[in-house]
Write an enzyme that holds these catalytic residues in place. Structure first.
Site, PDB file in Angstrom:
ATOM      1  N   PHE A  71      32.992  42.265  44.708  1.00 13.20           N
ATOM      2  CA  PHE A  71      34.024  43.148  44.157  1.00 13.20           C
ATOM      3  C   PHE A  71      35.088  42.399  43.357  1.00 13.20           C
ATOM      4  O   PHE A  71      36.046  42.998  42.878  1.00 13.20           O
ATOM      5  CB  PHE A  71      34.660  43.982  45.270  1.00 13.20           C
ATOM      6  CG  PHE A  71      33.790  45.134  45.723  1.00 13.20           C
ATOM      7  CD1 PHE A  71      32.722  45.580  44.963  1.00 13.20           C
ATOM      8  CD2 PHE A  71      34.047  45.766  46.929  1.00 13.20           C
ATOM      9  CE1 PHE A  71      31.927  46.639  45.373  1.00 13.20           C
ATOM     10  CE2 PHE A  71      33.261  46.831  47.349  1.00 13.20           C
ATOM     11  CZ  PHE A  71      32.200  47.264  46.577  1.00 13.20           C
TER      12      PHE A  71
ATOM     13  N   ASN B  12      32.647  34.602  46.541  1.00  8.61           N
ATOM     14  CA  ASN B  12      32.865  33.846  45.300  1.00  8.61           C
ATOM     15  C   ASN B  12      33.859  34.548  44.381  1.00  8.61           C
ATOM     16  O   ASN B  12      33.547  34.973  43.273  1.00  8.61           O
ATOM     17  CB  ASN B  12      31.553  33.552  44.587  1.00  8.61           C
ATOM     18  CG  ASN B  12      30.665  34.763  44.393  1.00  8.61           C
ATOM     19  OD1 ASN B  12      30.657  35.683  45.202  1.00  8.61           O
ATOM     20  ND2 ASN B  12      29.906  34.767  43.319  1.00  8.61           N
TER      21      ASN B  12
ATOM     22  N   ASP C  60      23.356  43.595  45.577  1.00  7.91           N
ATOM     23  CA  ASP C  60      23.884  42.438  44.847  1.00  7.91           C
ATOM     24  C   ASP C  60      24.735  42.918  43.662  1.00  7.91           C
ATOM     25  O   ASP C  60      24.619  42.410  42.545  1.00  7.91           O
ATOM     26  CB  ASP C  60      22.761  41.515  44.363  1.00  7.91           C
ATOM     27  CG  ASP C  60      23.288  40.170  43.853  1.00  7.91           C
ATOM     28  OD1 ASP C  60      24.483  39.888  44.048  1.00  7.91           O
ATOM     29  OD2 ASP C  60      22.494  39.416  43.261  1.00  7.91           O
TER      30      ASP C  60
ATOM     31  N   HIS D  72      30.164  42.379  35.477  1.00 10.87           N
ATOM     32  CA  HIS D  72      30.865  41.654  34.425  1.00 10.87           C
ATOM     33  C   HIS D  72      31.157  42.652  33.314  1.00 10.87           C
ATOM     34  O   HIS D  72      30.460  43.663  33.174  1.00 10.87           O
ATOM     35  CB  HIS D  72      30.020  40.513  33.874  1.00 10.87           C
ATOM     36  CG  HIS D  72      29.626  39.497  34.896  1.00 10.87           C
ATOM     37  ND1 HIS D  72      30.479  38.513  35.348  1.00 10.87           N
ATOM     38  CD2 HIS D  72      28.459  39.312  35.565  1.00 10.87           C
ATOM     39  CE1 HIS D  72      29.854  37.771  36.239  1.00 10.87           C
ATOM     40  NE2 HIS D  72      28.626  38.239  36.402  1.00 10.87           N
TER      41      HIS D  72
END
Length: 442
Positions: A65, A96, A306, A310
């Site tokens: 997120f 990440n 997953d 972007h």
């Protein structure tokens, strides 16, 4: 006299541990309190659902997120809005971000950000690094921690555990399920010139080839065997890995994604370009057929999206400088129900892969099945509804999906989290999400 239930769901087919049942569901507070033929006067409120099917709340155990650090792509609010529109009731989010989630303070920061903004229940993985191994056992016991994430190969972000000695130390330091992105970093570095020389995303499965995945997975299994620790291998994408993993069910559980089950190379790269770029890559039919065989044979334990958004501008960068990842939390349920309707898997198997499976693998308390005493997390779907996935339905801040324009059969109609309706017919209600509970943690 107070009614026995706060809410009763009637007139639907209900997927219980017994199979498909035409029964009522009684909810009191946040939990399921009754199943069967419940008296009309037993509830304060009734929700009639003729023609619909009630599933255990779908758990997406693999989402990114992007908060903190990359909220121009996504944040916890928009990500969980996408989730509930897609019928997902609980999400497990990856570390990440920027900064990466590697300490107790980082975890508490994410929990604070989710408070009052998350529409689903949620938990956050902490990332393993060379520097935080001694803290991992304490971190994984904290409220709101989903477990520990390891990147054996570089992907999006700075987290990386590429050598066997460090990976062994991580497994020895932890007790919860360690989830692993298994790609061999040295091979990735050596082969990157293939991607750079071709300059087109159809090179992606050549750069990050099946041997890159298989080498890492074999190393992981060897260390898991040495340490006596079970691991969870994320987004498995190759026939070769699945053959090995099927022989090591005592060491590893397996995740596959809807996109690896649905899209095929090279067609996906010709049609979508960098918008089909992800790690590990989409591959050809040989590997896709092996994934479906593994689903049918029970080798696969979990389907996770997953979800890795972007922006459109970022994805339009020339390959391979374009980032890898696609959004997916909102389309997981429609895509997989379409596969159910096409006969590729049963609805019972879908429930096992998206509700019971994640709860079992990660030790999530009170979720994953429709049973008395469990959280009233429910994904209510119309198995017959045909719908086009359109841009104006997508809630993710990135604003796109490679599945735009695809017509699917099977659609989420109502999402209930702990007894509260948070989505009905594409209308989102209040953000009531809180941290999920795990067996054996605080």
């Amino acid at each position: 006299m107070k009614a026995e239930f706060d809410l009763v769901l009637r007139d639907a087919i209900v997927m219980t541990p017994n199979g498909r049942e035409a029964i009522d569901i009684g909810i009191r507070g946040e939990r399921i309190a009754g199943l069967g033929s419940l008296a009309e006067e037993s509830s304060e409120k009734t929700l009639r659902l003729p023609g619909l099917t009630v599933l255990p709340g779908v758990i997406d155990s693999h989402v990114h997120f992007r908060e903190p650090g990359f909220i121009h792509k996504e944040d916890i609010e928009t990500g969980t809005q996408a989730a509930v529109l897609g019928g997902v009731t609980t999400v497990l989010e990856m570390p990440n971000t920027s900064p990466p989630t590697t300490s107790a303070g980082d975890l508490q920061d994410k929990l604070a950000r989710a408070h009052g903004r998350a529409y689903t229940d949620h938990a956050f993985f902490v990332g393993a690094t060379v520097d935080n191994i001694e803290e991992l056992f304490k971190l994984e016991q904290l409220r709101g921690c989903a477990g520990v994430k390891v990147f054996m190969g570089s992907s999006t972000g700075s987290l990386l555990v590429e050598d066997d000695a460090t990976l062994e130390r991580v497994l020895m330091a932890t007790q919860r399920r360690v989830v692993v992105h298994a790609e061999h970093e040295l091979r990735l570095k050596a082969r990157k010139r293939k991607a750079e020389s071709m300059g087109h995303p159809r090179a992606h499965p050549e750069w990050r080839d099946w041997e890159t995945a298989l080498t890492a997975t074999k190393r992981l299994l060897a260390i898991a065997s040495k340490t006596g620790r079970c691991v969870h291998v994320l987004h498995v994408s190759t026939a070769e890995e699945l053959e090995v993993l099927s022989r090591h069910r005592d060491l590893a559980t397996v995740e596959v994604t809807p996109q690896h089950l649905t899209l095929r190379a090279p067609e996906c790269y010709e049609k979508h370009g960098t918008f089909a770029q992800m790690n590990p890559p989409l591959r050809d039919g040989k590997h896709g057929d092996a994934l479906w065989k593994a689903v049918r044979e029970g080798v696969v334990d979990v389907i996770g999206s997953d979800h890795a958004p972007h922006t459109i501008d970022e994805k339009k960068r020339p390959y391979p400088s374009s980032p890898s990842g696609i959004p997916g939390v909102q389309t997981l349920v429609p895509l997989m129900l379409d596969h159910v309707n096409a006969g590729r898997l049963t609805l019972e198997r879908f429930v096992d892969l998206t509700s019971a499976g994640p709860a079992r693998v990660f030790g999530i308390s009170g979720k994953g099945r429709i049973a008395v005493g469990y959280d009233a997390d429910l994904t209510i779907v119309d198995m017959n509804k045909k719908q086009r996935i359109e841009q104006n339905w997508l809630a993710s801040r990135c604003g796109w999906s490679p599945f735009e324009g695809k017509i699917v059969q099977g659609w989420p109609r109502v999402t209930i989290v702990r007894g509260r309706v948070v989505m009905r017919d594409n209308q989102i209600h209040v953000p009531i999400g809180r941290s999920a509970r795990f067996c054996g943690t605080l």
